[in-house]
Design a protein around this motif. Structure first.
Motif, PDB file in Angstrom:
ATOM      1  N   LEU A 226     -14.638 -15.352  -9.344  1.00 24.79           N
ATOM      2  CA  LEU A 226     -13.242 -15.696  -9.583  1.00 24.79           C
ATOM      3  C   LEU A 226     -13.240 -17.047 -10.314  1.00 24.79           C
ATOM      4  N   PRO A 227     -12.554 -17.167 -11.472  1.00 22.52           N
ATOM      5  CA  PRO A 227     -12.568 -18.450 -12.192  1.00 22.52           C
ATOM      6  C   PRO A 227     -12.078 -19.601 -11.310  1.00 22.52           C
ATOM      7  N   GLU A 228     -11.231 -19.262 -10.344  1.00 23.25           N
ATOM      8  CA  GLU A 228     -10.672 -20.298  -9.472  1.00 23.25           C
ATOM      9  C   GLU A 228     -11.654 -20.726  -8.380  1.00 23.25           C
ATOM     10  N   GLY A 229     -12.839 -20.103  -8.324  1.00 26.23           N
ATOM     11  CA  GLY A 229     -13.836 -20.487  -7.318  1.00 26.23           C
ATOM     12  C   GLY A 229     -13.841 -19.554  -6.123  1.00 26.23           C
ATOM     13  N   ASN A 230     -14.479 -20.033  -5.049  1.00 24.23           N
ATOM     14  CA  ASN A 230     -14.654 -19.200  -3.853  1.00 24.23           C
ATOM     15  C   ASN A 230     -13.321 -18.795  -3.216  1.00 24.23           C
ATOM     16  N   ALA A 231     -13.207 -17.504  -2.901  1.00 21.28           N
ATOM     17  CA  ALA A 231     -12.010 -17.060  -2.181  1.00 21.28           C
ATOM     18  C   ALA A 231     -12.306 -15.736  -1.497  1.00 21.28           C
ATOM     19  N   TYR A 232     -11.561 -15.452  -0.427  1.00 12.93           N
ATOM     20  CA  TYR A 232     -11.745 -14.208   0.322  1.00 12.93           C
ATOM     21  C   TYR A 232     -10.491 -13.342   0.235  1.00 12.93           C
ATOM     22  N   ALA A 233     -10.699 -12.052   0.002  1.00  7.22           N
ATOM     23  CA  ALA A 233      -9.593 -11.092   0.096  1.00  7.22           C
ATOM     24  C   ALA A 233      -9.397 -10.766   1.575  1.00  7.22           C
ATOM     25  N   ILE A 234      -8.150 -10.670   2.000  1.00  5.49           N
ATOM     26  CA  ILE A 234      -7.841 -10.404   3.408  1.00  5.49           C
ATOM     27  C   ILE A 234      -7.258  -8.999   3.534  1.00  5.49           C
ATOM     28  N   TYR A 235      -7.823  -8.207   4.436  1.00  8.52           N
ATOM     29  CA  TYR A 235      -7.270  -6.869   4.669  1.00  8.52           C
ATOM     30  C   TYR A 235      -7.408  -6.546   6.149  1.00  8.52           C
ATOM     31  N   ALA A 236      -6.714  -5.502   6.575  1.00  7.38           N
ATOM     32  CA  ALA A 236      -6.743  -5.134   7.994  1.00  7.38           C
ATOM     33  C   ALA A 236      -7.100  -3.663   8.126  1.00  7.38           C
ATOM     34  N   THR A 237      -7.815  -3.330   9.191  1.00  6.31           N
ATOM     35  CA  THR A 237      -8.184  -1.929   9.419  1.00  6.31           C
ATOM     36  C   THR A 237      -8.333  -1.643  10.910  1.00  6.31           C
ATOM     37  N   THR A 238      -8.017  -0.406  11.287  1.00  2.42           N
ATOM     38  CA  THR A 238      -8.285   0.028  12.664  1.00  2.42           C
ATOM     39  C   THR A 238      -9.633   0.749  12.733  1.00  2.42           C
ATOM     40  N   ARG A 239     -10.249   0.991  11.553  1.00  7.06           N
ATOM     41  CA  ARG A 239     -11.520   1.724  11.539  1.00  7.06           C
ATOM     42  C   ARG A 239     -12.613   0.922  10.832  1.00  7.06           C
ATOM     43  N   PRO A 240     -12.971  -0.233  11.402  1.00  5.78           N
ATOM     44  CA  PRO A 240     -13.959  -1.087  10.727  1.00  5.78           C
ATOM     45  C   PRO A 240     -15.339  -0.441  10.634  1.00  5.78           C
ATOM     46  N   GLU A 241     -15.610   0.565  11.489  1.00 12.57           N
ATOM     47  CA  GLU A 241     -16.929   1.212  11.485  1.00 12.57           C
ATOM     48  C   GLU A 241     -17.188   1.970  10.191  1.00 12.57           C
ATOM     49  N   LEU A 242     -16.135   2.159   9.386  1.00 14.45           N
ATOM     50  CA  LEU A 242     -16.313   2.910   8.141  1.00 14.45           C
ATOM     51  C   LEU A 242     -16.661   2.007   6.959  1.00 14.45           C
ATOM     52  N   HIS A 243     -16.861   0.721   7.220  1.00 11.80           N
ATOM     53  CA  HIS A 243     -17.191  -0.207   6.130  1.00 11.80           C
ATOM     54  C   HIS A 243     -18.319   0.278   5.214  1.00 11.80           C
ATOM     55  N   PRO A 244     -19.411   0.855   5.759  1.00 12.57           N
ATOM     56  CA  PRO A 244     -20.481   1.298   4.846  1.00 12.57           C
ATOM     57  C   PRO A 244     -20.024   2.369   3.858  1.00 12.57           C
ATOM     58  N   GLY A 245     -18.921   3.048   4.153  1.00 10.89           N
ATOM     59  CA  GLY A 245     -18.415   4.076   3.240  1.00 10.89           C
ATOM     60  C   GLY A 245     -17.234   3.588   2.424  1.00 10.89           C
ATOM     61  N   CYS A 246     -17.094   2.257   2.310  1.00 16.72           N
ATOM     62  CA  CYS A 246     -15.936   1.715   1.578  1.00 16.72           C
ATOM     63  C   CYS A 246     -16.047   2.050   0.094  1.00 16.72           C
ATOM     64  N   VAL A 247     -14.957   2.550  -0.465  1.00 23.56           N
ATOM     65  CA  VAL A 247     -14.963   2.928  -1.881  1.00 23.56           C
ATOM     66  C   VAL A 247     -13.966   2.141  -2.719  1.00 23.56           C
ATOM     67  N   GLY A 248     -13.054   1.435  -2.079  1.00 23.36           N
ATOM     68  CA  GLY A 248     -12.086   0.714  -2.902  1.00 23.36           C
ATOM     69  C   GLY A 248     -11.175  -0.180  -2.095  1.00 23.36           C
ATOM     70  N   ILE A 249     -10.536  -1.110  -2.821  1.00 21.11           N
ATOM     71  CA  ILE A 249      -9.523  -1.966  -2.201  1.00 21.11           C
ATOM     72  C   ILE A 249      -8.364  -2.039  -3.193  1.00 21.11           C
ATOM     73  N   SER A 250      -7.181  -1.724  -2.701  1.00 24.00           N
ATOM     74  CA  SER A 250      -6.052  -1.598  -3.622  1.00 24.00           C
ATOM     75  C   SER A 250      -4.975  -2.630  -3.363  1.00 24.00           C
ATOM     76  N   LEU A 251      -4.216  -2.893  -4.430  1.00 21.89           N
ATOM     77  CA  LEU A 251      -3.087  -3.818  -4.359  1.00 21.89           C
ATOM     78  C   LEU A 251      -1.944  -3.218  -5.162  1.00 21.89           C
ATOM     79  N   ASP A 252      -0.814  -3.916  -5.162  1.00 18.79           N
ATOM     80  CA  ASP A 252       0.339  -3.475  -5.946  1.00 18.79           C
ATOM     81  C   ASP A 252       0.353  -4.293  -7.229  1.00 18.79           C
ATOM     82  N   LYS A 253       0.185  -3.627  -8.374  1.00 19.59           N
ATOM     83  CA  LYS A 253       0.036  -4.375  -9.632  1.00 19.59           C
ATOM     84  C   LYS A 253       1.282  -5.193  -9.977  1.00 19.59           C
ATOM     85  N   GLU A 254       2.443  -4.770  -9.474  1.00 18.26           N
ATOM     86  CA  GLU A 254       3.681  -5.503  -9.770  1.00 18.26           C
ATOM     87  C   GLU A 254       3.975  -6.595  -8.739  1.00 18.26           C
TER      88      GLU A 254
END
Ligand SMILES: [Zn+2]
Length: 461
Positions: A206-234
């Protein structure tokens, strides 16, 4: 009159009446009677043990109609059958005989089932006779009898020839305990207490330097099968600084979340994270972040931010993570993002096959992943919540979505026809039509008809 007891004893009197009906052939179907025909298509009861009160209730209702029509001069065709090719029967035999079908050869298990059913069936059918259900018991069928199997198989072949059937590897609803695919109608809702876990994941380059994306899940055990992270472009997203140091950079830790999320986090997280005090240092439109990669913990590779209609800035952090498969929302997300490859991480026994939780089931993996995330400092908050999950109606196990090869009957294109055909029927009571209509409107899948079982109708392929 003299031999009538002063007290009516059904245990003595009913068998006499039944015997009379039987001798007189009162319920016998006579195709040559010349009377107008009134056929009743009974749903055959499932041989899963003994008759229960629900059976008595619904079969009595049908029987009122059968008897009424007979009295009105109709020739009532009312055969009796048992449904004994289902999972319920397989479970019953396993319980009674203390065996597991998967530990036996198919041939042995099927022959054990057939023998046991022959023993069980007479007493099971007798319950219906005792209740005075007025079927013609001489016209008997069982859904596992060779004739019924043949009919099912013929139907399979004709649907195939009509182009209504296909076989493909697709996410299906799966019960990890019964180890079989199940249909949408075999699921029911169940309330669970669980935690909604807020997690941070480093955003790369990130040009702005270190930063973390924040998200929430009830199924954290599926992390190894993560395929994407989405946002609202608008939507508007913010880079915020915390009142604590990022251990990596020794500068203020920074998070990325929706601008609407910032205010919410400030008030809701205050108790758990006193040094949070989120200060906005930069704002973006969601679309400016698309393509930036996020190092989701335990994922096979970094995943890029993408736009998706399901991500809303007013919900949670405005960022949503997707796995193969955390639920129907993930399955639907995959169909909206055909460029993304599924990462199957679970086999047909509900066991993880990939990543640090290989060999575990969902329950164990969830505990372990939360411990690990906590140790890594990536779990920022756990929120206790009650939520509704889908469970298998037969065993109350949380269902999973896994990719397997199955046979499907194409029905989604028939949704409007199904509703129209439903309109052409008379419904008693009327509201049952609306229930049917809601079911048809709510169909999300073609009909998965194959099962991973020993006892059933073999698919003629
Ligand atoms: Zn099950």
């Amino acid at each position: 009159m003299a031999d009538l007891d002063t007290r009516y004893n059904p245990k003595l009197e009913e068998p006499k009446i039944r015997e009379f009906w039987e001798q007189q052939g009162v319920f016998k179907f006579n195709p040559k009677s010349g009377k107008p025909l009134y056929p009743i298509d009974t749903p055959p009861p499932t041989v899963s043990g003994k008759m229960h009160i629900g059976h008595a209730f619904s079969y009595s209702q049908q029987d009122f109609i059968a008897r009424y029509k007979r009295m009105r001069g109709f020739e009532v065709f009312y055969p009796f059958g048992t449904d004994d090719n289902g999972l319920a029967t397989e479970r019953l035999i396993e319980r009674l005989k203390n065996v597991r079908s998967k530990h036996m050869t198919r041939k042995d298990f099927v022959s054990l089932c057939l023998r046991t059913l022959d023993d069980l069936r007479p007493a099971f059918v007798q319950d219906w006779k005792n209740l005075a259900i007025s079927c013609d018991y001489s016209i008997f069928y069982s859904t596992i009898h060779p004739r019924c199997q043949k009919l099912s198989q013929q139907s399979f072949i004709s649907l195939y020839n009509d182009g209504r059937e296909y076989r493909r590897k697709a996410p299906i609803i799966f019960c990890p305990v019964c180890k079989t695919a199940i249909a949408q109608v075999e699921m029911e809702d169940s309330e669970r207490t669980s935690t909604l876990n807020y997690i941070k994941a480093k955003v790369e380059e990130l040009p702005e330097g270190n930063a973390y994306a924040i998200y929430a899940t009830t199924r954290p055990e599926l992390h190894p099968g993560c395929v994407g992270i989405s946002l609202d472009k608008e939507g508007t997203y913010a880079l915020v600084e915390l009142n604590r140091l990022d251990p990596e950079t020794q500068q203020a830790e920074r998070w990325i979340l929706s601008k609407e999320g910032v205010e919410k986090f400030k008030s809701e997280f205050k108790k758990d994270i006193p040094d949070m005090n989120l200060r906005i240092v930069k704002e973006w439109k969601g679309r400016e972040l698309i393509g930036k990669k996020v190092q989701i913990p335990f994922a096979q590779h970094p995943v890029p931010f993408s736009h998706d209609e399901s991500a809303k800035t007013e919900y949670g952090s405005g960022l949503v993570y997707y796995c193969t498969y955390g639920g129907l929302d993930c399955v639907e997300w995959m169909t909206r993002h055909p460029e993304v490859q599924a990462i199957p991480i679970m086999d047909e026994s509900g066991t993880y096959t990939l990543g640090p939780y290989k060999g575990m089931n969902s329950g164990d993996a969830r505990k372990k992943v939360l411990e690990d995330l906590e140790k890594m400092g990536l779990l920022i908050k756990k929120e206790h919540l009650k939520h509704v999950v889908n469970v298998h109606e037969r065993c109350a196990t949380d269902i999973e979505y896994i990719a397997t090869t199955q046979w499907f009957i194409r029905i989604l294109d028939l949704r409007e026809d199904l509703i129209q055909w439903g309109r052409e029927l008379k419904w008693y009571p009327q509201f049952m039509f609306h229930r049917y209509e809601n079911w048809a409107k709510g169909l999300k899948w073609d009909w998965c008809i194959s099962r991973q079982r020993h006892f059933g109708v073999p698919i003629p392929v």
